[in-house]
Design a protein around this motif. Structure first.
Motif, mmCIF file in Angstrom:
data_model
loop_
_atom_site.group_PDB
_atom_site.id
_atom_site.type_symbol
_atom_site.label_atom_id
_atom_site.label_comp_id
_atom_site.label_asym_id
_atom_site.label_seq_id
_atom_site.Cartn_x
_atom_site.Cartn_y
_atom_site.Cartn_z
ATOM 1 N N TRP A 77 52.381 37.687 38.721
ATOM 2 C CA TRP A 77 52.535 37.102 40.042
ATOM 3 C C TRP A 77 51.292 36.290 40.365
ATOM 4 O O TRP A 77 50.311 36.310 39.613
ATOM 5 C CB TRP A 77 52.818 38.151 41.100
ATOM 6 C CG TRP A 77 53.369 37.582 42.390
ATOM 7 C CD1 TRP A 77 52.920 37.822 43.658
ATOM 8 C CD2 TRP A 77 54.486 36.696 42.527
ATOM 9 N NE1 TRP A 77 53.692 37.139 44.581
ATOM 10 C CE2 TRP A 77 54.651 36.432 43.914
ATOM 11 C CE3 TRP A 77 55.343 36.064 41.633
ATOM 12 C CZ2 TRP A 77 55.646 35.586 44.413
ATOM 13 C CZ3 TRP A 77 56.332 35.217 42.119
ATOM 14 C CH2 TRP A 77 56.474 35.007 43.496
ATOM 15 N N SER A 78 51.364 35.570 41.486
ATOM 16 C CA SER A 78 50.294 34.654 41.870
ATOM 17 C C SER A 78 49.819 34.962 43.281
ATOM 18 O O SER A 78 50.373 35.820 43.968
ATOM 19 C CB SER A 78 50.799 33.208 41.777
ATOM 20 O OG SER A 78 51.978 33.056 42.537
ATOM 21 N N GLY A 79 48.787 34.245 43.705
ATOM 22 C CA GLY A 79 48.249 34.374 45.050
ATOM 23 C C GLY A 79 48.152 33.024 45.714
ATOM 24 O O GLY A 79 48.115 31.979 45.043
ATOM 25 N N GLY A 80 48.094 33.012 47.031
ATOM 26 C CA GLY A 80 48.150 31.777 47.794
ATOM 27 C C GLY A 80 46.991 30.834 47.579
ATOM 28 O O GLY A 80 47.066 29.655 47.946
ATOM 29 N N LEU A 81 45.888 31.315 46.985
ATOM 30 C CA LEU A 81 44.766 30.437 46.674
ATOM 31 C C LEU A 81 44.712 30.109 45.187
ATOM 32 O O LEU A 81 43.648 29.937 44.593
ATOM 33 C CB LEU A 81 43.450 31.057 47.144
ATOM 34 C CG LEU A 81 43.201 30.910 48.650
ATOM 35 C CD1 LEU A 81 41.989 31.716 49.093
ATOM 36 C CD2 LEU A 81 43.016 29.436 49.041
ATOM 37 N N GLY A 82 45.902 30.046 44.573
ATOM 38 C CA GLY A 82 46.016 29.544 43.219
ATOM 39 C C GLY A 82 45.784 30.563 42.122
ATOM 40 O O GLY A 82 45.870 30.216 40.935
ATOM 41 N N THR A 83 45.472 31.814 42.474
ATOM 42 C CA THR A 83 45.287 32.830 41.443
ATOM 43 C C THR A 83 46.632 33.170 40.812
ATOM 44 O O THR A 83 47.678 33.074 41.446
ATOM 45 C CB THR A 83 44.643 34.101 42.019
ATOM 46 O OG1 THR A 83 45.488 34.612 43.068
ATOM 47 C CG2 THR A 83 43.265 33.807 42.578
ATOM 48 N N ASP A 84 46.608 33.576 39.546
ATOM 49 C CA ASP A 84 47.855 33.858 38.838
ATOM 50 C C ASP A 84 47.544 34.791 37.678
ATOM 51 O O ASP A 84 46.424 34.807 37.151
ATOM 52 C CB ASP A 84 48.456 32.547 38.318
ATOM 53 C CG ASP A 84 49.915 32.674 37.902
ATOM 54 O OD1 ASP A 84 50.569 33.656 38.305
ATOM 55 O OD2 ASP A 84 50.405 31.791 37.171
ATOM 56 N N PHE A 85 48.549 35.592 37.299
ATOM 57 C CA PHE A 85 48.390 36.418 36.106
ATOM 58 C C PHE A 85 49.739 36.617 35.444
ATOM 59 O O PHE A 85 50.790 36.480 36.064
ATOM 60 C CB PHE A 85 47.763 37.783 36.442
ATOM 61 C CG PHE A 85 48.718 38.805 37.010
ATOM 62 C CD1 PHE A 85 49.405 39.679 36.182
ATOM 63 C CD2 PHE A 85 48.914 38.906 38.378
ATOM 64 C CE1 PHE A 85 50.282 40.626 36.701
ATOM 65 C CE2 PHE A 85 49.782 39.850 38.909
ATOM 66 C CZ PHE A 85 50.467 40.721 38.072
#
Length: 374
Positions: A334-342
């Motif tokens: 999944w990802s995060g709203g500030l562009g983080t992803d895994f």
């Protein structure tokens, strides 16, 4: 693949898509963190121990915390949550998701823990224009990239003043179920979610730099955050400052974490190791299986539930998206709203991408290239 990730990060820093980023790619416990760019425009180089706003990547951590409470006997997956969240008693359900707010009927069932974990509670992002979408914007409960503007109890009260978009278990909407889940955990254990996560999940896993804020002693490790605009990158959170620098002014049990690349890798290793940590069960293998496999019925995967194409070959487990078809079948992440992803692949490969630029069209190609590395 670390070289490919390094090249990706460096190229997008040079192009001005991101200011700086950290990441990792590989199998096993010892994986090198790679970095590119800087902590802020004209700032020092990006640190490999930078403490980053991970936003919706928090959902997987909260899911594990909830599953540990299930294993400890404090909760069960099919149990109503109303005993701890009385604000959710006697729900009204919109006759259609876009109906007027007074065109409702009483809910036939109560919201369960399973429905919070699977985003099928009836609460969530309203993607189509509707009276519900307008009401969420007006009362401050619409999801967005900004830090929480109110404490957990007030947020819950405002959300509970609105009807459900659908009968619990009969649809899918993103995000808000996990804010409710954080408050549920806090009320079950009788203390803020921050304290419980620190003692029950983060501390035992050695995630010393993960929490709901960055302590003053580590503030220099918090990069700036940015938004892509037609004028280029605009700072929305300063380095070493802003909402996440120091304790917040209210309870943030409904909010999201900061973490480091290494800390989040430690967390994902538990899922790769079938719930084991240091040779002991941290979360059961059965719960890991449920968490990382599709738990959403086909009837709930409607085109209006999220962005177009979201369900194409995809499912949702507990806080993570799951590839159900195609070349990456079995991958979750999944990802995060500030562009983080895994993502985590069936062979145990873990990949992490950790910039601090708000999700949007300018960043989508970066995420697509990152996902193609595996």
């Amino acid at each position: 693949m670390s070289d490919a990730l390094q090249e990706l990060l460096t190229r997008h820093v040079t192009a001005g898509t991101v200011v700086g980023a950290a990441g990792l790619f590989g199998t096993g416990a010892d994986v090198e963190v790679v970095t590119a760019g800087s902590m802020s425009l004209d700032g020092p180089p990006m640190r490999d121990d930078a403490v980053l706003r991970i936003e919706s990547m928090t959902k997987a951590v909260t899911a594990v915390a909830a599953l540990r409470l299930v294993e400890g006997g404090a909760l069960s997956l099919d149990q109503s949550v109303v005993a701890w969240l009385p604000e959710l008693a006697d729900r009204q359900v919109l006759r259609t998701p876009t109906a007027p707010l007074d065109d409702t009927a009483p809910a036939r069932r109560e919201i369960t823990l399973h429905q919070l974990l699977t985003c099928t509670s009836g609460y969530g992002v309203a993607v189509e224009p509707s009276p519900l979408q307008d009401a969420m914007e007006a009362n401050g409960t619409a999801a967005g990239p900004e830090p929480p503007s109110m404490g957990a109890d007030e947020w819950l009260a405002r959300l509970a003043s609105l009807p459900l978009a659908f009968e619990p278990g009969e649809g899918w909407r993103y995000h808000h179920s996990f804010g409710l889940l954080g408050i549920l955990i806090a009320r079950v254990v009788g203390r803020p979610l921050h304290d419980h996560l620190t003692d029950d999940v983060l501390g035992p896993l050695g995630m010393a730099d993960t929490g709901f804020w960055v302590p003053e002693s580590a503030a220099d490790r918090l990069p700036a955050a940015y938004r892509n605009t037609d004028r280029g990158l605009v700072e929305i959170e300063p380095a070493a400052g802003g909402f996440y620098a120091g304790p917040p002014p209210y309870d943030v049990s409904h909010a999201e974490l900061v973490s480091t690349t290494r800390d989040y890798h430690r967390f994902l290793r538990v899922l790769v190791e079938d719930g084991q940590h240091d040779g002991r069960s941290f979360v059961s293998s059965e719960h890991v299986r449920l968490m990382t496999s599709d738990q959403v019925p086909t009837r709930c995967k409607t085109p209006d539930s999220f962005f177009p194409g979201f369900w194409d070959g995809m499912g949702w487990g507990y806080g993570v998206v799951v590839h159900t078809e195609g070349p990456h079948r079995g991958r979750f992440g999944w990802s995060g709203g500030l562009g983080t992803d895994f993502f985590v692949d069936p062979d145990g490969t873990i990949a992490l991408l950790m910039p601090q630029v708000e999700m949007g069209p300018a960043l989508f190609p970066v995420l697509e290239e990152f996902q193609a590395l595996g």
